[in-house]
Write a protein that holds these residues in place. Sequence first.
Motif, PDB file in Angstrom:
ATOM      1  N   PHE A  30      26.132 -25.294  25.311  1.00  0.00           N
ATOM      2  CA  PHE A  30      27.493 -25.676  24.972  1.00  0.00           C
ATOM      3  C   PHE A  30      28.414 -24.509  25.298  1.00  0.00           C
ATOM      4  CE2 PHE A  30      25.639 -23.770  21.211  1.00  0.00           C
ATOM      5  CZ  PHE A  30      26.616 -22.921  20.746  1.00  0.00           C
ATOM      6  N   ASP A  31      29.689 -24.800  25.378  1.00  0.00           N
ATOM      7  CA  ASP A  31      30.701 -23.787  25.654  1.00  0.00           C
ATOM      8  C   ASP A  31      31.041 -23.082  24.336  1.00  0.00           C
ATOM      9  OD1 ASP A  31      33.293 -22.525  25.849  1.00  0.00           O
ATOM     10  OD2 ASP A  31      33.619 -23.647  27.701  1.00  0.00           O
ATOM     11  N   ARG A  32      30.648 -21.839  24.219  1.00  0.00           N
ATOM     12  CA  ARG A  32      30.823 -21.085  22.975  1.00  0.00           C
ATOM     13  C   ARG A  32      32.290 -20.983  22.569  1.00  0.00           C
ATOM     14  NH1 ARG A  32      31.508 -16.499  20.237  1.00  0.00           N
ATOM     15  NH2 ARG A  32      29.837 -15.761  18.877  1.00  0.00           N
ATOM     16  N   GLU A  33      33.168 -20.668  23.518  1.00  0.00           N
ATOM     17  CA  GLU A  33      34.593 -20.508  23.206  1.00  0.00           C
ATOM     18  C   GLU A  33      35.207 -21.831  22.751  1.00  0.00           C
ATOM     19  OE1 GLU A  33      36.234 -17.613  22.847  1.00  0.00           O
ATOM     20  OE2 GLU A  33      34.230 -16.816  23.213  1.00  0.00           O
ATOM     21  N   GLN A  34      34.821 -22.907  23.398  1.00  0.00           N
ATOM     22  CA  GLN A  34      35.327 -24.222  23.007  1.00  0.00           C
ATOM     23  C   GLN A  34      34.827 -24.587  21.606  1.00  0.00           C
ATOM     24  OE1 GLN A  34      33.851 -27.821  25.085  1.00  0.00           O
ATOM     25  NE2 GLN A  34      36.020 -28.183  25.539  1.00  0.00           N
ATOM     26  N   ALA A  35      33.572 -24.293  21.327  1.00  0.00           N
ATOM     27  CA  ALA A  35      33.014 -24.561  19.993  1.00  0.00           C
ATOM     28  C   ALA A  35      33.727 -23.712  18.939  1.00  0.00           C
ATOM     29  CB  ALA A  35      31.511 -24.284  19.984  1.00  0.00           C
ATOM     30  N   LEU A  36      34.010 -22.460  19.262  1.00  0.00           N
ATOM     31  CA  LEU A  36      34.717 -21.579  18.331  1.00  0.00           C
ATOM     32  C   LEU A  36      36.128 -22.103  18.061  1.00  0.00           C
ATOM     33  CD1 LEU A  36      34.911 -18.986  16.640  1.00  0.00           C
ATOM     34  CD2 LEU A  36      35.550 -17.776  18.750  1.00  0.00           C
ATOM     35  N   THR A  37      36.808 -22.562  19.087  1.00  0.00           N
ATOM     36  CA  THR A  37      38.148 -23.119  18.916  1.00  0.00           C
ATOM     37  C   THR A  37      38.114 -24.352  18.017  1.00  0.00           C
ATOM     38  OG1 THR A  37      38.911 -22.247  21.030  1.00  0.00           O
ATOM     39  CG2 THR A  37      40.144 -24.111  20.120  1.00  0.00           C
ATOM     40  N   ARG A  38      37.135 -25.199  18.213  1.00  0.00           N
ATOM     41  CA  ARG A  38      37.008 -26.386  17.360  1.00  0.00           C
ATOM     42  C   ARG A  38      36.747 -25.985  15.912  1.00  0.00           C
ATOM     43  NH1 ARG A  38      33.309 -29.904  21.502  1.00  0.00           N
ATOM     44  NH2 ARG A  38      35.020 -30.599  22.848  1.00  0.00           N
ATOM     45  N   SER A  67      21.799 -24.360  16.275  1.00  0.00           N
ATOM     46  CA  SER A  67      22.641 -23.725  17.292  1.00  0.00           C
ATOM     47  C   SER A  67      23.774 -22.940  16.655  1.00  0.00           C
ATOM     48  CB  SER A  67      23.208 -24.762  18.262  1.00  0.00           C
ATOM     49  OG  SER A  67      22.204 -25.294  19.081  1.00  0.00           O
ATOM     50  N   LEU A  68      24.369 -23.503  15.602  1.00  0.00           N
ATOM     51  CA  LEU A  68      25.436 -22.790  14.898  1.00  0.00           C
ATOM     52  C   LEU A  68      24.899 -21.477  14.344  1.00  0.00           C
ATOM     53  CD1 LEU A  68      28.115 -24.154  12.513  1.00  0.00           C
ATOM     54  CD2 LEU A  68      26.770 -22.187  11.837  1.00  0.00           C
ATOM     55  N   TYR A  69      23.745 -21.548  13.656  1.00  0.00           N
ATOM     56  CA  TYR A  69      23.179 -20.334  13.051  1.00  0.00           C
ATOM     57  C   TYR A  69      22.725 -19.338  14.116  1.00  0.00           C
ATOM     58  CZ  TYR A  69      23.486 -22.488   8.483  1.00  0.00           C
ATOM     59  OH  TYR A  69      23.958 -23.054   7.327  1.00  0.00           O
ATOM     60  N   ASN A  70      22.100 -19.824  15.189  1.00  0.00           N
ATOM     61  CA  ASN A  70      21.622 -18.925  16.252  1.00  0.00           C
ATOM     62  C   ASN A  70      22.779 -18.266  17.000  1.00  0.00           C
ATOM     63  OD1 ASN A  70      18.896 -19.375  15.741  1.00  0.00           O
ATOM     64  ND2 ASN A  70      18.780 -21.079  17.187  1.00  0.00           N
ATOM     65  N   THR A  71      23.857 -18.987  17.179  1.00  0.00           N
ATOM     66  CA  THR A  71      24.976 -18.478  17.971  1.00  0.00           C
ATOM     67  C   THR A  71      25.966 -17.671  17.136  1.00  0.00           C
ATOM     68  OG1 THR A  71      24.766 -20.381  19.445  1.00  0.00           O
ATOM     69  CG2 THR A  71      26.829 -19.137  19.561  1.00  0.00           C
ATOM     70  N   PHE A  72      26.265 -18.154  15.932  1.00  0.00           N
ATOM     71  CA  PHE A  72      27.329 -17.534  15.133  1.00  0.00           C
ATOM     72  C   PHE A  72      26.821 -16.827  13.880  1.00  0.00           C
ATOM     73  CE2 PHE A  72      29.345 -20.979  17.552  1.00  0.00           C
ATOM     74  CZ  PHE A  72      30.350 -20.283  18.178  1.00  0.00           C
ATOM     75  N   GLY A  73      25.592 -17.077  13.483  1.00  0.00           N
ATOM     76  CA  GLY A  73      25.020 -16.413  12.314  1.00  0.00           C
ATOM     77  C   GLY A  73      25.122 -17.204  11.028  1.00  0.00           C
ATOM     78  N   GLY A  74      26.060 -18.087  10.907  1.00  0.00           N
ATOM     79  CA  GLY A  74      26.249 -18.883   9.706  1.00  0.00           C
ATOM     80  C   GLY A  74      27.712 -19.217   9.515  1.00  0.00           C
ATOM     81  N   LYS A  75      27.995 -19.988   8.489  1.00  0.00           N
ATOM     82  CA  LYS A  75      29.363 -20.444   8.238  1.00  0.00           C
ATOM     83  C   LYS A  75      30.317 -19.264   8.034  1.00  0.00           C
ATOM     84  CE  LYS A  75      32.157 -22.897   4.825  1.00  0.00           C
ATOM     85  NZ  LYS A  75      32.158 -23.653   3.561  1.00  0.00           N
ATOM     86  N   ALA A  98      36.405 -16.851  13.659  1.00  0.00           N
ATOM     87  CA  ALA A  98      37.570 -17.719  13.858  1.00  0.00           C
ATOM     88  C   ALA A  98      38.843 -17.009  13.397  1.00  0.00           C
ATOM     89  CB  ALA A  98      37.376 -19.040  13.111  1.00  0.00           C
ATOM     90  N   VAL A  99      38.775 -16.337  12.254  1.00  0.00           N
ATOM     91  CA  VAL A  99      39.935 -15.582  11.757  1.00  0.00           C
ATOM     92  C   VAL A  99      40.306 -14.479  12.744  1.00  0.00           C
ATOM     93  CG1 VAL A  99      40.762 -14.031   9.933  1.00  0.00           C
ATOM     94  CG2 VAL A  99      39.508 -16.125   9.325  1.00  0.00           C
TER      95      VAL A  99
END
Length: 185
Positions: A7-15, A43-51, A58-59
């Motif tokens: 998936f597109d990481r930047e697009q996912a981050l923007t969403r 994928s969320l946890y592997n890519t971003f680490g968690g919520k 995002a901030v």
Amino acid sequence: MARPPEFDREQALTRALHLFWERGYDRTTVRDLTEAMGISAPSLYNTFGGKRQLFDEAVATYTGSPTRVVPPALEERTARTVFAKILDIAIREYGSSTQPRGCFVISDPVLVDERQLGRDAIRGRLRRAYDDGDLPEGASVDALTDYIDVILRGLSSLARDGADPAALRAAADVALGAWPRSVRG
């Protein structure tokens, strides 16, 4: 060996940013995020680490954006033009159709530290204006800082409630009209 994300990481981050912006950190679940981002929980946890890590990123994305409201205005020549530019940027950004309405930092209760950074930057600029004689004798830098903060919060709230740019401009014009004009001689 881990597979690269599909998936597109930047697009996912923007969403994710937009979802946090609309709902706030506390009202956004991991499930909400994975649905909005179009990815699985692993994928969320592997890519971003968690919520929380995703929220922090995002901030950082939001606060590092060139469309921020306060920082670009602080270098204006006078305190009044600083305030005018803050209002112009706020109207443009809070009412934008390309992102959630209002201000992310103002709208999420957990971002109190970010709000304080903005207030401190405004206070510092107004202190400099006062010291330079650009504000009337006896003007309260703290009260003017509070005034700008209240106006920005109000514009953000109006935008989130659906006010159009003309209504935001009308309110901003009233606020700007109340700005102290006299300078020390």
